[in-house]
Design a protein around this motif. Structure first.
Motif, PDB file in Angstrom:
ATOM      1  N   VAL A   1       0.863  -1.178   0.000  1.00  0.00           N
ATOM      2  CA  VAL A   1       0.000   0.000   0.000  1.00  0.00           C
ATOM      3  C   VAL A   1       0.899   1.226   0.000  1.00  0.00           C
ATOM      4  O   VAL A   1       1.793   1.340   0.830  1.00  0.00           O
ATOM      5  N   SER A   2       0.697   2.116  -0.961  1.00  0.00           N
ATOM      6  CA  SER A   2       1.505   3.340  -0.995  1.00  0.00           C
ATOM      7  C   SER A   2       0.587   4.547  -1.098  1.00  0.00           C
ATOM      8  O   SER A   2      -0.594   4.412  -1.377  1.00  0.00           O
ATOM      9  N   VAL A   3       1.123   5.730  -0.829  1.00  0.00           N
ATOM     10  CA  VAL A   3       0.345   6.957  -0.992  1.00  0.00           C
ATOM     11  C   VAL A   3       1.019   7.834  -2.029  1.00  0.00           C
ATOM     12  O   VAL A   3       2.222   7.713  -2.263  1.00  0.00           O
TER      13      VAL A   3
ATOM     14  N   VAL B   1       4.962   7.691  -3.294  1.00  0.00           N
ATOM     15  CA  VAL B   1       5.405   7.572  -4.690  1.00  0.00           C
ATOM     16  C   VAL B   1       4.855   8.724  -5.521  1.00  0.00           C
ATOM     17  O   VAL B   1       3.909   9.398  -5.116  1.00  0.00           O
ATOM     18  N   ASP B   2       5.481   8.963  -6.691  1.00  0.00           N
ATOM     19  CA  ASP B   2       4.912   9.927  -7.615  1.00  0.00           C
ATOM     20  C   ASP B   2       3.957   9.206  -8.552  1.00  0.00           C
ATOM     21  O   ASP B   2       3.700   8.006  -8.384  1.00  0.00           O
ATOM     22  N   PHE B   3       3.423   9.909  -9.569  1.00  0.00           N
ATOM     23  CA  PHE B   3       2.379   9.306 -10.411  1.00  0.00           C
ATOM     24  C   PHE B   3       2.910   8.164 -11.271  1.00  0.00           C
ATOM     25  O   PHE B   3       2.156   7.364 -11.796  1.00  0.00           O
ATOM     26  N   GLN B   4       4.256   8.063 -11.408  1.00  0.00           N
ATOM     27  CA  GLN B   4       4.821   6.936 -12.151  1.00  0.00           C
ATOM     28  C   GLN B   4       5.317   5.833 -11.221  1.00  0.00           C
ATOM     29  O   GLN B   4       6.112   4.989 -11.619  1.00  0.00           O
ATOM     30  N   ASN B   5       4.899   5.926  -9.956  1.00  0.00           N
ATOM     31  CA  ASN B   5       5.223   4.902  -8.982  1.00  0.00           C
ATOM     32  C   ASN B   5       6.704   4.865  -8.580  1.00  0.00           C
ATOM     33  O   ASN B   5       7.207   3.868  -8.104  1.00  0.00           O
TER      34      ASN B   5
END
Lengths: 453, 453
Positions: free
Chosen positions: B211-213, B237-241
């Motif tokens: 689970v990440s935010v 993470v950023d939008f590219q994980n």
């Protein structure tokens, strides 16, 4: 939450549902056991009773214990009760002891006794030990599943012991160290243990500067301590420093949440956690406060009734009643909230009552004079009468001064008397200040009647 | 806290003070470095400026960083500013990056720039990366000091890497796993790493259900997630994980505290953390609300003024003004608090607006009718007049019904419009409901005037 994760989870949820519809136990277990227990619990809670029975038959008590632990506190006991008793007892035995105890506290004594009888004896004993601690104390939120080592062990032996104990322990990141009498003498973090040389004894590497709490300590104090010291767990000892259990940070987060919503509830005069209830239960919960306030409001009414003669002479006086009472209520709530919070965070204890009251008096004087002057000016412009404005302004000034002090004084005195200061809640203080402010206003109006006519 | 511990600490504090008086650097360091950084910070804060200068000269920037990290947020920058700039920059460089960033956000830009120039370049870069994240988002509370391993590593290699990285990492209890593009693909807990066979690759033991935010997520949502899932840390993470940082549970406890006191403050219409301030600052903070409420109160007054004629005919009407307005305010605050809390915990989103309003309407109807009947009876007994009691009772019933709905509706609508619902705070809702209730009461009194005379 991350979008990638959410989409993935929806897909998995669909797969789990499909497995249940097909009554495919293998597919269900494959998909269901992959996800986090919290997500398992969310999925589980959303099912009908029929489907839940299916799930009970598909999961081992150990697996079910993980799910139940993550279900909302209030609903846990409902699910336990609907399981068959042997299965339920096994689920309880596999839950973290502190969580099982919390759950059992919601059931009636006969049920508890029967579960404890079916359960393996050692688990039942652990639960029994915790069941008699008072609510909201360290004892009631601690768990007995921790890793403990003796000073004589070597680092290597401790590591081996840790590996064995890990599956049952609630945290393995602190290893507690006791002497031969089981008295707590220190702690080693897993971090330090990993770095330490294998041949050293625990005695040589233990950190003896350990902070512990007593079994009877209040959970709110413990939460504050944990936040200040950034601990992940705290050991709980009895008065002879015997190690009884540990409190972990995840339980403390629940405590912080509970206490915050508690204070908030008291300020609003309602249990704010009643979101889920049906209207009748909600009304039942709100009515007691409203009825008390209705009766207090009648006192205010009876005070005004005494000034009926004054009112009949100058009906205009009535129009400022809500303004004056409202300002008194608002300012009282402000200083009440500051006081309750100050007591909760321990800030007030540092300053002492006298200094705090002095400070609030000056604050009340400044806000009183400012608002009083403002309203005098506004009423003069609005109504053109000099004296009515002066009367209202002076009433507001005195009222704000008195209400500010009473808002702080009441919770401070309550705290001294060991009553939870938060029960001097918003609505209560508001009504008290209504009565004070109305008395000041009409008292002065009657005194200076000659200038008003 | 345990008594044993408290006594021991007092003894140590005395020893530290003695060392400072004798200007004995060795004794000071011996005693001071033995205690927990939080206790160090408490001791440090209690000293005079002169003594603090002595402490700066006795402690390395690294040791001082530990102390400053545990000082209260608001005071940290004051201490940094009084140090000499080179020392201050070194202290900042040695603090956890997220804490250093929080502190720097309190300083003016020129000061920040000069500290960043003196600081080692890599530390400065890490801080600069975090400085531009918006307040109260994941980015602003995350730290970049975490342990990360690649999928190709073996468990043994990962363990070795961990030992090396441990001293600088904020937590070593979760090891994050990335692919060659630095994208987050999973996590291993230290617990699992310790139990795993040394020759396996990370790829074989990694837990991919992570689970990440996102870096822009709201801190309140993250706190809720951390509490629900019982995590000790969450990856950001950023939008590219790509893995950017982690958020640890100690920072989340501060967030929970901040948000709780924030909601409480808004309900009371005052910043409850002003406990420490002098009366003039406190008055300045409270006055804006009071002035707004004063003006809103004048609206209420002007409404009553329109009914002056009615009032002159039946002065007795005035005595129930505070009661009716007060009940409206109290009941509105109750449903406001439930709504704000329901929105914050996500309970309301599950049910939807229409169902919630329906529920509140029925609750309002039940409480309204109950209180209305009660007051009718009481006034009949008290004043002997049937109709006045009926009028007040009916007003209370309608008022409670309307106030309950408005208390829930206003925050729900605000939430829809992406405004923080908590700003529809207690005093504001109270005044709105004052106006509604007074209008209902006097409107009905005027309508049925013939029965009152």
């Amino acid at each position: 939450m991350n979008n990638v994760t959410i989409n993935a989870r929806e897909k998995i949820n669909d797969a789990i549902e499909a497995a249940l519809i097909n009554e495919d136990i293998n597919q269900f277990r494959d998909e269901f056991l992959k996800i986090h227990p919290y997500d398992q619990s969310e999925f589980f809670e959303a099912q009908t009773e029929e489907v839940r029975y299916l799930i009970y038959s598909y999961l081992s008590p150990e697996e079910m214990a993980d799910v139940i632990e993550h279900v909302e506190r209030e609903k846990q006991s409902d699910f336990i009760v609907e399981m068959n008793p042997t299965y339920a007892a096994q689920v309880l035995a596999n839950m973290a002891t502190d969580d099982a105890v919390d759950l059992l506290n919601d059931l009636d004594k006969n049920k508890v006794a029967s579960y404890l009888t079916i359960m393996p004896e050692d688990e039942a004993d652990e639960i029994k030990d915790l069941l008699h601690y008072e609510e909201k104390t360290a004892g009631s939120i601690m768990t007995t599943e921790f890793v403990v080592v003796n000073t004589h062990m070597t680092v290597k032996e401790a590591m081996r012991h840790l590996r064995k104990a890990a599956p049952d322990a609630e945290t393995i990141y602190y290893i507690y160290v006791v002497n031969d009498d089981q008295q707590l003498i220190g702690v080693i973090s897993l971090r330090d243990l990993i770095i330490a040389e294998g041949d050293l004894t625990i005695d040589e590497v233990v950190n003896r500067q350990i902070v512990s709490v007593s079994v009877g300590d209040d959970q709110e104090d413990i939460a504050r301590m944990m936040r200040d010291y950034d601990f992940l767990a705290l050991p709980v000892v009895d008065f002879q420093n015997h190690l009884l259990g540990i409190i972990t940070v995840d339980d403390i987060m629940d405590v912080m949440d509970e206490e915050a919503s508690d204070d908030y509830s008291k300020l609003a005069g309602v249990d704010v956690d009643d979101v889920d209830q049906n209207p009748i239960t909600a009304a039942k919960k709100r009515l007691p406060w409203l009825i008390i306030l209705l009766i207090l409001g009648l006192f205010t009414a009876s005070i005004i009734a005494r000034f009926e003669e004054t009112l009949e002479q100058v009906a205009l006086l009535a129009i400022f009643i809500p303004l004056i009472a409202g300002m008194a209520g608002n300012t009282g709530t402000q200083s009440l909230a500051v006081a309750v919070r100050g007591i909760a965070t321990g800030e007030f204890q540092k300053h002492g009552i006298v200094k705090t009251i002095m400070r609030e008096s000056i604050t009340g004087m400044i806000t009183g004079i400012t608002c009083g002057l403002a309203i005098w000016l506004i009423i003069f412009i609005w109504q053109g009468t000099m004296f009515l404005g002066f009367l209202v302004g002076l009433s507001i000034a005195i009222t704000l001064f008195v209400a500010t002090i009473s808002g702080a004084l009441v919770p401070l005195l309550m705290n001294r008397l060991n009553i939870d200061p938060a029960v001097a809640s918003g609505p209560f203080i508001t009504t008290i200040n209504d009565i004070i402010s109305i008395t000041i206003y009409f008292g002065m109006a009657t005194m200076f009647m000659q200038f008003l006519l």
